[in-house]
Write a protein that holds these residues in place. Structure first.
Motif, PDB file in Angstrom:
ATOM      1  N   LEU A   1       0.838  -1.196   0.000  1.00 10.26           N
ATOM      2  CA  LEU A   1       0.000   0.000   0.000  1.00 10.26           C
ATOM      3  C   LEU A   1       0.876   1.251   0.000  1.00 10.26           C
ATOM      4  N   THR A   2       0.354   2.314  -0.586  1.00 16.75           N
ATOM      5  CA  THR A   2       1.057   3.593  -0.509  1.00 16.75           C
ATOM      6  C   THR A   2       0.894   4.138   0.910  1.00 16.75           C
ATOM      7  N   GLU A   3       1.680   5.135   1.254  1.00 14.24           N
ATOM      8  CA  GLU A   3       1.555   5.732   2.581  1.00 14.24           C
ATOM      9  C   GLU A   3       0.159   6.319   2.782  1.00 14.24           C
ATOM     10  N   GLU A   4      -0.374   6.939   1.740  1.00 14.13           N
ATOM     11  CA  GLU A   4      -1.726   7.506   1.828  1.00 14.13           C
ATOM     12  C   GLU A   4      -2.763   6.407   2.079  1.00 14.13           C
ATOM     13  N   GLU A   5      -2.642   5.284   1.376  1.00 16.02           N
ATOM     14  CA  GLU A   5      -3.576   4.174   1.566  1.00 16.02           C
ATOM     15  C   GLU A   5      -3.470   3.602   2.976  1.00 16.02           C
ATOM     16  N   ARG A   6      -2.236   3.502   3.491  1.00 15.23           N
ATOM     17  CA  ARG A   6      -2.062   2.993   4.852  1.00 15.23           C
ATOM     18  C   ARG A   6      -2.692   3.943   5.868  1.00 15.23           C
TER      19      ARG A   6
END
Length: 109
Positions: free
Chosen positions: A76-81
């Motif tokens: 996952l991207t940092e934003e998704e996390r």
């Protein structure tokens, strides 16, 4: 080196290795097991503990193991996390704190 090779070289069991790879059981390992794993992986003494202690989580993740597991999903991207973690915090709050581990405190969002 895969799990079979690590175990064959004197490392911990496949179950323990799997748990470790998935972020579980680090806090329950005996010093002897950590030392054996470092030897098998040809790491300097203390390397694994240093790696674990250097884990850097955002304040809203804190020391919550469930939130840390989500944060550690590298696919996952940092934003998704962040969205996933904050969603779980919101969900837990909506349940009135249910869904947390026994004794687990809410981290600030």
């Amino acid at each position: 080196m895969d799990q079979e090779h690590v175990k064959a070289a004197g490392g911990p069991s496949i179950k323990t290795l799997s748990d470790l790879e998935n972020g579980r059981r680090w806090d329950t390992l005996r010093d002897r097991t950590i030392s054996r794993l470092e030897q098998v992986l040809k790491l300097d003494d203390g390397t694994l503990v240093a790696i674990l202690e250097s884990a850097d989580y955002p304040d809203y993740v804190g020391d919550d193991p469930g939130l840390q597991r989500i944060w550690d999903i590298t696919e996952l991207t940092e934003e998704e996390r962040e969205i996933a973690v904050r969603s779980l915090i919101t969900y837990r709050d909506a349940l009135g704190g249910h869904g947390r581990a026994e004794g687990e405190q809410r981290t600030s969002a």
